[in-house]
Design a protein around this motif. Structure first.
Motif, PDB file in Angstrom:
ATOM      1  N   THR A   1     -11.244  -5.611  -2.880  1.00 29.81           N
ATOM      2  CA  THR A   1     -10.650  -6.207  -1.797  1.00 29.81           C
ATOM      3  C   THR A   1      -9.543  -5.027  -1.456  1.00 29.81           C
ATOM      4  OG1 THR A   1      -9.006  -7.087  -3.380  1.00 29.81           O
ATOM      5  CG2 THR A   1     -10.972  -8.483  -2.616  1.00 29.81           C
ATOM      6  N   LEU A   2      -8.982  -5.568  -0.152  1.00 27.87           N
ATOM      7  CA  LEU A   2      -7.981  -4.788   0.293  1.00 27.87           C
ATOM      8  C   LEU A   2      -6.458  -4.973  -0.280  1.00 27.87           C
ATOM      9  CD1 LEU A   2      -8.357  -5.001   4.222  1.00 27.87           C
ATOM     10  CD2 LEU A   2      -8.848  -2.830   2.711  1.00 27.87           C
ATOM     11  N   ALA A   3      -5.937  -4.028  -0.742  1.00 29.54           N
ATOM     12  CA  ALA A   3      -4.605  -4.112  -1.305  1.00 29.54           C
ATOM     13  C   ALA A   3      -3.437  -3.702  -0.127  1.00 29.54           C
ATOM     14  CB  ALA A   3      -4.551  -3.077  -2.551  1.00 29.54           C
ATOM     15  N   GLU A   4      -3.477  -2.419   0.632  1.00 31.67           N
ATOM     16  CA  GLU A   4      -2.668  -2.320   1.672  1.00 31.67           C
ATOM     17  C   GLU A   4      -3.454  -1.818   2.931  1.00 31.67           C
ATOM     18  OE1 GLU A   4      -0.132   0.813   0.207  1.00 31.67           O
ATOM     19  OE2 GLU A   4       0.190  -0.036  -1.751  1.00 31.67           O
ATOM     20  N   VAL A   5      -2.594  -2.347   4.025  1.00 35.52           N
ATOM     21  CA  VAL A   5      -3.300  -1.877   5.252  1.00 35.52           C
ATOM     22  C   VAL A   5      -2.061  -1.435   6.126  1.00 35.52           C
ATOM     23  CG1 VAL A   5      -4.326  -2.559   7.428  1.00 35.52           C
ATOM     24  CG2 VAL A   5      -5.021  -3.910   5.420  1.00 35.52           C
ATOM     25  N   GLU A   6      -2.363  -0.019   6.607  1.00 31.12           N
ATOM     26  CA  GLU A   6      -1.159   0.513   7.416  1.00 31.12           C
ATOM     27  C   GLU A   6      -1.555   0.833   8.918  1.00 31.12           C
ATOM     28  OE1 GLU A   6       1.539   2.915   4.425  1.00 31.12           O
ATOM     29  OE2 GLU A   6      -0.698   3.553   4.582  1.00 31.12           O
TER      30      GLU A   6
ATOM     31  N   PRO B   1       3.517  -0.223   7.647  1.00 30.89           N
ATOM     32  CA  PRO B   1       2.726  -1.300   6.737  1.00 30.89           C
ATOM     33  C   PRO B   1       2.456  -2.441   7.603  1.00 30.89           C
ATOM     34  CG  PRO B   1       5.113  -0.993   6.103  1.00 30.89           C
ATOM     35  CD  PRO B   1       4.786  -0.086   6.928  1.00 30.89           C
ATOM     36  N   MET B   2       1.311  -3.172   7.170  1.00 27.27           N
ATOM     37  CA  MET B   2       1.100  -4.531   7.560  1.00 27.27           C
ATOM     38  C   MET B   2       1.289  -5.509   6.682  1.00 27.27           C
ATOM     39  SD  MET B   2      -2.273  -3.873  10.220  1.00 27.27           S
ATOM     40  CE  MET B   2      -1.903  -5.392  11.150  1.00 27.27           C
ATOM     41  N   THR B   3       1.612  -6.729   6.942  1.00 31.62           N
ATOM     42  CA  THR B   3       2.191  -7.771   5.951  1.00 31.62           C
ATOM     43  C   THR B   3       0.838  -8.771   5.951  1.00 31.62           C
ATOM     44  OG1 THR B   3       4.443  -7.600   6.757  1.00 31.62           O
ATOM     45  CG2 THR B   3       3.752  -9.614   5.428  1.00 31.62           C
ATOM     46  N   LYS B   4       0.374  -8.936   4.708  1.00 33.10           N
ATOM     47  CA  LYS B   4      -0.521 -10.112   4.600  1.00 33.10           C
ATOM     48  C   LYS B   4      -0.086 -11.501   4.426  1.00 33.10           C
ATOM     49  CE  LYS B   4      -4.831 -10.324   1.511  1.00 33.10           C
ATOM     50  NZ  LYS B   4      -5.366 -11.414   2.070  1.00 33.10           N
TER      51      LYS B   4
ATOM     52  N   GLU C   1      -0.634  -8.539   9.590  1.00 29.94           N
ATOM     53  CA  GLU C   1       0.129  -8.586  10.715  1.00 29.94           C
ATOM     54  C   GLU C   1       1.155  -7.520  10.748  1.00 29.94           C
ATOM     55  OE1 GLU C   1       3.822 -11.384  11.895  1.00 29.94           O
ATOM     56  OE2 GLU C   1       1.845 -12.479  11.793  1.00 29.94           O
ATOM     57  N   VAL C   2       1.475  -7.178  11.993  1.00 29.32           N
ATOM     58  CA  VAL C   2       2.445  -6.064  12.300  1.00 29.32           C
ATOM     59  C   VAL C   2       3.314  -6.501  13.343  1.00 29.32           C
ATOM     60  CG1 VAL C   2       1.259  -4.338  13.696  1.00 29.32           C
ATOM     61  CG2 VAL C   2       3.152  -3.678  12.202  1.00 29.32           C
ATOM     62  N   LYS C   3       4.676  -6.278  13.357  1.00 29.09           N
ATOM     63  CA  LYS C   3       5.459  -6.608  14.589  1.00 29.09           C
ATOM     64  C   LYS C   3       6.436  -5.420  14.971  1.00 29.09           C
ATOM     65  CE  LYS C   3       6.171 -11.688  13.466  1.00 29.09           C
ATOM     66  NZ  LYS C   3       6.455 -12.458  14.496  1.00 29.09           N
ATOM     67  N   SER C   4       6.452  -5.193  15.914  1.00 27.98           N
ATOM     68  CA  SER C   4       7.185  -3.839  16.510  1.00 27.98           C
ATOM     69  C   SER C   4       8.292  -4.071  17.469  1.00 27.98           C
ATOM     70  CB  SER C   4       6.173  -2.956  17.465  1.00 27.98           C
ATOM     71  OG  SER C   4       6.625  -1.675  17.766  1.00 27.98           O
ATOM     72  N   ALA C   5       9.214  -3.479  17.476  1.00 24.73           N
ATOM     73  CA  ALA C   5      10.548  -3.670  18.427  1.00 24.73           C
ATOM     74  C   ALA C   5       9.811  -3.228  19.993  1.00 24.73           C
ATOM     75  CB  ALA C   5      11.598  -2.957  17.828  1.00 24.73           C
TER      76      ALA C   5
ATOM     77  N   PHE D   1      -5.948   3.058  11.629  1.00 21.13           N
ATOM     78  CA  PHE D   1      -5.694   2.120  10.286  1.00 21.13           C
ATOM     79  C   PHE D   1      -5.868   2.971   9.403  1.00 21.13           C
ATOM     80  CE2 PHE D   1      -6.193  -0.585  13.957  1.00 21.13           C
ATOM     81  CZ  PHE D   1      -5.151  -1.351  13.745  1.00 21.13           C
ATOM     82  N   ARG D   2      -5.005   2.765   8.212  1.00 17.88           N
ATOM     83  CA  ARG D   2      -5.372   3.128   6.846  1.00 17.88           C
ATOM     84  C   ARG D   2      -5.423   2.229   5.816  1.00 17.88           C
ATOM     85  NH1 ARG D   2      -1.171   7.994   5.121  1.00 17.88           N
ATOM     86  NH2 ARG D   2       0.259   6.332   4.748  1.00 17.88           N
ATOM     87  N   PHE D   3      -6.373   1.918   5.144  1.00 21.84           N
ATOM     88  CA  PHE D   3      -6.758   1.002   4.077  1.00 21.84           C
ATOM     89  C   PHE D   3      -6.701   1.758   2.804  1.00 21.84           C
ATOM     90  CE2 PHE D   3      -9.864  -1.251   6.922  1.00 21.84           C
ATOM     91  CZ  PHE D   3      -8.947  -1.747   7.974  1.00 21.84           C
ATOM     92  N   LEU D   4      -6.098   0.749   1.659  1.00 20.72           N
ATOM     93  CA  LEU D   4      -5.854   1.153   0.413  1.00 20.72           C
ATOM     94  C   LEU D   4      -6.597  -0.098  -0.313  1.00 20.72           C
ATOM     95  CD1 LEU D   4      -5.618   2.939  -2.252  1.00 20.72           C
ATOM     96  CD2 LEU D   4      -3.299   1.818  -2.268  1.00 20.72           C
ATOM     97  N   SER D   5      -7.866  -0.070  -1.064  1.00 19.97           N
ATOM     98  CA  SER D   5      -8.248  -1.104  -1.703  1.00 19.97           C
ATOM     99  C   SER D   5      -7.754  -1.187  -3.363  1.00 19.97           C
ATOM    100  CB  SER D   5      -9.895  -1.015  -1.707  1.00 19.97           C
ATOM    101  OG  SER D   5     -10.103   0.037  -2.836  1.00 19.97           O
ATOM    102  N   LYS D   6      -8.020  -2.315  -3.590  1.00 18.80           N
ATOM    103  CA  LYS D   6      -7.410  -2.678  -5.139  1.00 18.80           C
ATOM    104  C   LYS D   6      -8.160  -1.832  -6.293  1.00 18.80           C
ATOM    105  CE  LYS D   6      -5.394  -7.214  -4.538  1.00 18.80           C
ATOM    106  NZ  LYS D   6      -5.401  -8.557  -4.447  1.00 18.80           N
TER     107      LYS D   6
END
Length: 97
Positions: free
Chosen positions: A28-33, A44-47, A53-57, A66-71
């Motif tokens: 499963t996905l651990a991190e998404v950027e 970093p995107m927030t799970k 989700e990502v919010k930008s100013a 996108f960059r993914f890191l899986s568990k």
């Protein structure tokens, strides 16, 4: 590994909410950027539940990478997946390079 990114409700010019289907048996996905077009910085995107989700100013600039890191330790980078003028409800499937 198959990846589908669906833009969900709540997304707008400064917010991106994604439902990411990451299909890899036993992993499963651990991190998404996210990296915006023209930027060197990975954000970093927030799970939140099943969504990322990502919010930008400032308004988000596509095409977005996108960059993914899986568990399980798999790292994947997908370039130019989602355009600036994305469509809520649309699924974007990155190409493997």
């Amino acid at each position: 590994t198959k990846v589908d990114l669906t833009v969900e409700k709540g997304s707008d010019a400064k917010t991106l909410v994604l439902n990411i289907k990451y299909t890899r048996p036993g992993d499963t996905l651990a991190e998404v950027e996210l990296r915006q077009h023209g930027s060197e910085e990975w954000e970093p995107m927030t799970k939140k539940g099943n969504l990322w989700e990502v919010k930008s100013a400032k308004p988000l600039t596509g095409p977005m990478n996108f960059r993914f890191l899986s568990k399980g330790g798999m790292k994947n980078v997908f370039d130019e997946v989602i355009p600036t003028a994305f469509t809520v409800g649309k699924t974007y499937t990155p190409e493997y390079n």
